[in-house]
Design a protein around this motif. Structure first.
Motif: not given
Length: 352
Positions: A37-39, A180-183, A209-211, A222-226
């Motif tokens: 999942k992506t937060l 963890i992707a920071d900007e 992976s969890a992201v 809107a495109e990526m997050a759950d």
């Protein structure tokens, strides 16, 4: 086997003592991320997005940061963990893609040297030849052309998009369970941004992976997050499934973020409305709701609740896992009748 999400943050508080006072960077923050999942974490600069994520990796200096609460990674508590144990976790189970790849990559070492070192630290039995082969494989996987040659170049010889890809390769070289992707796309043009986001989605599907995606861009969310966590003044002000947050937001700060996004597909009557004022000082945050000095709807709340009483995170009107921190009564109706007509009149026309 526990059904607990891979990352669980509970009541996280991060403080930094300074000569001017105590900086209250993050206060009582709780969220979780499941595998696959992506937060998306959104908010203005200074809202606590990066500080909270750096705490997950143990990147704050224990001599200058006061960290309370709980952070569990794969069921293991990491708050208070020794630096040697954190090094075993960091870059292995959890990895981070930093915002500025040029600053994050060491300018004096070739990209391949930095990739192989990241691999060998967590695979001490591997040979340098095996580490180099793994580095070339990862550069190829993230779309670097001629990886067997590019591996021997310095970061300044890469374009901005290639450096960001190299950072992603470094983050994924040990198959982390949490990324963890920071900007990750801030300094890139829109074409390269789209390529990087597609790459992250492809790699997430491959590794399951969890992201955590930290961003200012609600279009990316809107495109990526759950799920979406909206932060303001170091606190969570709205949290829930992405669809609920973007279509039925119930916190005026979230409305402000949505109002500040230009929509090139909208008709000419649509407006981009900036949030008035400035983010609060974390040395002396406002009393009550920290957003109340900038809130355009505080006069709809009876009495002086907004300025005197901190609202709790309570279930939103539609129920489910959507929660918001606001005293405003019936926010869904206010959003539909007062906010949407200003920022997206074409949506109002389509409503029954």
């Amino acid at each position: 086997m526990s059904d607990e999400p891979f990352l669980v943050v509970e009541d996280l508080t991060v403080r930094f003592p300074t000569a001017d006072g105590l900086v209250q960077a993050v206060t009582d923050l709780s969220y979780s991320v499941e595998m696959g999942k992506t937060l998306g974490i959104v908010g203005e600069s200074g809202s606590g997005k990066s500080v909270s994520s750096m705490a997950v990796l143990g990147l704050h200096d224990a001599r200058t940061a006061r960290i309370d609460g709980s952070i569990r990674v794969g069921g293991k508590e990491v708050v208070g963990l020794s630096e040697s144990k954190m090094r075993e976790l960091r870059g292995n189970a959890v990895a981070m893609i930093f915002q500025d790849a040029l600053a994050a990559l060491h300018p004096f070492y070739k990209v391949g040297k930095q990739l192989t070192e990241a691999y060998l630290v967590h695979h001490p039995s591997a040979t340098k030849r095996e580490a180099r082969a793994r580095a070339i494989e990862m550069l190829e996987r993230v779309g670097i052309p001629q990886p067997d040659q590019r591996i021997d170049q310095f970061p300044h010889q890469y374009s901005g998009g290639m450096r960001q890809r190299a950072m992603i390769a470094m983050g994924l070289i040990n198959d982390p369970s949490l990324l963890i992707a920071d900007e990750p796309t801030t300094a890139l043009d829109v074409t390269v941004q789209a390529q990087i986001l597609d790459l992250l989605q492809d790699l997430q599907r491959e590794f399951n992976s969890a992201v955590i995606l930290i961003t200012h861009d609600l279009g990316v969310v809107a495109e990526m997050a759950d799920d979406v966590l909206v932060m303001y003044g170091g606190r969570a002000v709205e949290y829930g499934p992405c669809t609920d947050i973007l279509t039925h937001p119930e916190m005026p700060y979230t409305w402000g973020l949505l109002s500040s996004v230009p929509d090139v597909t909208a008709d000419t009557s649509a407006r981009m409305i900036p949030i008035p004022g400035n983010p609060p000082s974390l040395l002396s945050p406002p009393s009550g709701c920290s957003f109340h000095p900038r809130c355009l709807y505080r006069d709809k709340v009876p009495g002086d609740l907004c300025s005197t009483t901190l609202p709790a995170l309570t279930p939103a009107g539609r129920g489910g896992d959507h929660v918001k921190r606001c005293h405003l009564p019936n926010p869904d109706a206010i959003y539909a009748t007062e906010v949407l007509p200003e920022i997206a009149p074409e949506l109002v026309k389509e409503m029954p």
